[in-house]
Design a protein around this motif. Structure first.
Motif, PDB file in Angstrom:
ATOM      1  N   GLU A   1       0.833  -1.195   0.000  1.00 52.12           N
ATOM      2  CA  GLU A   1       0.000   0.000   0.000  1.00 52.12           C
ATOM      3  C   GLU A   1       0.875   1.256   0.000  1.00 52.12           C
ATOM      4  N   GLY A   2       0.509   2.222  -0.842  1.00 55.55           N
ATOM      5  CA  GLY A   2       1.202   3.502  -0.870  1.00 55.55           C
ATOM      6  C   GLY A   2       2.463   3.541  -1.715  1.00 55.55           C
ATOM      7  N   CYS A   3       2.755   2.502  -2.456  1.00 57.18           N
ATOM      8  CA  CYS A   3       3.967   2.463  -3.286  1.00 57.18           C
ATOM      9  C   CYS A   3       3.719   3.238  -4.583  1.00 57.18           C
ATOM     10  N   THR A   4       4.256   4.446  -4.658  1.00 57.02           N
ATOM     11  CA  THR A   4       4.017   5.279  -5.831  1.00 57.02           C
ATOM     12  C   THR A   4       4.776   4.775  -7.063  1.00 57.02           C
ATOM     13  N   LEU A   5       5.949   4.188  -6.866  1.00 53.15           N
ATOM     14  CA  LEU A   5       6.658   3.593  -8.010  1.00 53.15           C
ATOM     15  C   LEU A   5       5.849   2.433  -8.584  1.00 53.15           C
ATOM     16  N   CYS A   6       5.185   1.680  -7.717  1.00 55.10           N
ATOM     17  CA  CYS A   6       4.330   0.582  -8.158  1.00 55.10           C
ATOM     18  C   CYS A   6       3.171   1.115  -8.994  1.00 55.10           C
ATOM     19  N   ASP A   7       2.609   2.244  -8.590  1.00 53.17           N
ATOM     20  CA  ASP A   7       1.523   2.858  -9.349  1.00 53.17           C
ATOM     21  C   ASP A   7       1.990   3.233 -10.752  1.00 53.17           C
ATOM     22  N   LYS A   8       3.210   3.727 -10.874  1.00 54.91           N
ATOM     23  CA  LYS A   8       3.757   4.080 -12.194  1.00 54.91           C
ATOM     24  C   LYS A   8       3.922   2.846 -13.068  1.00 54.91           C
ATOM     25  N   VAL A   9       4.394   1.749 -12.477  1.00 62.00           N
ATOM     26  CA  VAL A   9       4.545   0.495 -13.217  1.00 62.00           C
ATOM     27  C   VAL A   9       3.172  -0.010 -13.671  1.00 62.00           C
ATOM     28  N   LYS A  10       2.169   0.068 -12.792  1.00 62.75           N
ATOM     29  CA  LYS A  10       0.808  -0.343 -13.163  1.00 62.75           C
ATOM     30  C   LYS A  10       0.305   0.467 -14.356  1.00 62.75           C
ATOM     31  N   ASP A  11       0.576   1.768 -14.345  1.00 61.82           N
ATOM     32  CA  ASP A  11       0.150   2.623 -15.450  1.00 61.82           C
ATOM     33  C   ASP A  11       0.804   2.195 -16.766  1.00 61.82           C
ATOM     34  N   VAL A  12       2.102   1.913 -16.726  1.00 61.80           N
ATOM     35  CA  VAL A  12       2.818   1.465 -17.936  1.00 61.80           C
ATOM     36  C   VAL A  12       2.210   0.161 -18.446  1.00 61.80           C
ATOM     37  N   LEU A  13       1.988  -0.793 -17.543  1.00 63.65           N
ATOM     38  CA  LEU A  13       1.416  -2.073 -17.952  1.00 63.65           C
ATOM     39  C   LEU A  13       0.014  -1.904 -18.521  1.00 63.65           C
ATOM     40  N   GLN A  14      -0.783  -1.048 -17.904  1.00 66.51           N
ATOM     41  CA  GLN A  14      -2.142  -0.788 -18.410  1.00 66.51           C
ATOM     42  C   GLN A  14      -2.080  -0.234 -19.827  1.00 66.51           C
ATOM     43  N   GLN A  15      -1.136   0.665 -20.090  1.00 72.05           N
ATOM     44  CA  GLN A  15      -0.991   1.248 -21.420  1.00 72.05           C
ATOM     45  C   GLN A  15      -0.620   0.191 -22.461  1.00 72.05           C
ATOM     46  N   CYS A  16       0.090  -0.850 -22.047  1.00 71.71           N
ATOM     47  CA  CYS A  16       0.522  -1.903 -22.963  1.00 71.71           C
ATOM     48  C   CYS A  16      -0.528  -2.989 -23.162  1.00 71.71           C
ATOM     49  N   SER A  17      -1.539  -3.008 -22.337  1.00 68.74           N
ATOM     50  CA  SER A  17      -2.475  -4.132 -22.332  1.00 68.74           C
ATOM     51  C   SER A  17      -3.280  -4.267 -23.621  1.00 68.74           C
ATOM     52  N   GLY A  18      -3.459  -3.188 -24.346  1.00 71.31           N
ATOM     53  CA  GLY A  18      -4.171  -3.271 -25.626  1.00 71.31           C
ATOM     54  C   GLY A  18      -3.361  -3.989 -26.683  1.00 71.31           C
ATOM     55  N   ASP A  19      -2.073  -3.686 -26.756  1.00 68.91           N
ATOM     56  CA  ASP A  19      -1.192  -4.312 -27.750  1.00 68.91           C
ATOM     57  C   ASP A  19      -0.688  -5.675 -27.305  1.00 68.91           C
TER      58      ASP A  19
END
Length: 118
Positions: free
Chosen positions: A28-46
């Motif tokens: 909980e509260g890991c901001t670097l983890c949130d950034k990684v989640k965002d990158v992965l979400q952006q890749c999920s379509g391709d």
């Protein structure tokens, strides 16, 4: 007193049953983890994949805490160590494509704090 909240669980799932499964070791509260989640979400379509969060502070995840406490975010793909600390979109696409094709190989350098704290 604040109660700790587990962040373990499915973040999102691919519709393809054979899509790679990414585990994000986090807390909980890991901001670097949130950034990684965002990158992965952006890749999920391709590169479709399922993303699971593993909260290393959960009582039943003590082994992961001992290994990864200084290095989150840590990522596994299909249960193989992938990377730590951060992720770029090109690196994510490359690794997810390799995992889908069956050519992904785990790199050296998997963190293990427990090994050095004896």
């Amino acid at each position: 007193m604040c109660e700790r909240r587990s962040v373990s669980g499915e973040v999102y799932a691919a519709s393809e049953a054979d899509a790679p499964v990414v585990k994000l070791f986090t807390k909980e509260g890991c901001t670097l983890c949130d950034k990684v989640k965002d990158v992965l979400q952006q890749c999920s379509g391709d590169e479709p994949h399922t993303l699971l969060a593993v909260d290393i502070t959960d009582a039943d995840k003590r082994d992961w805490w001992d290994r990864y406490k200084y290095d989150i975010p840590v990522l596994h793909v299909n249960d193989a160590y992938w990377t730590k600390h951060g992720l770029t979109e090109p690196d994510a696409v490359e690794a997810l494509r390799a995992a889908r094709e069956g050519t992904f190989t785990s790199p050296r350098g998997e963190p293990n704090a427990a090994k050095y704290e004896k």
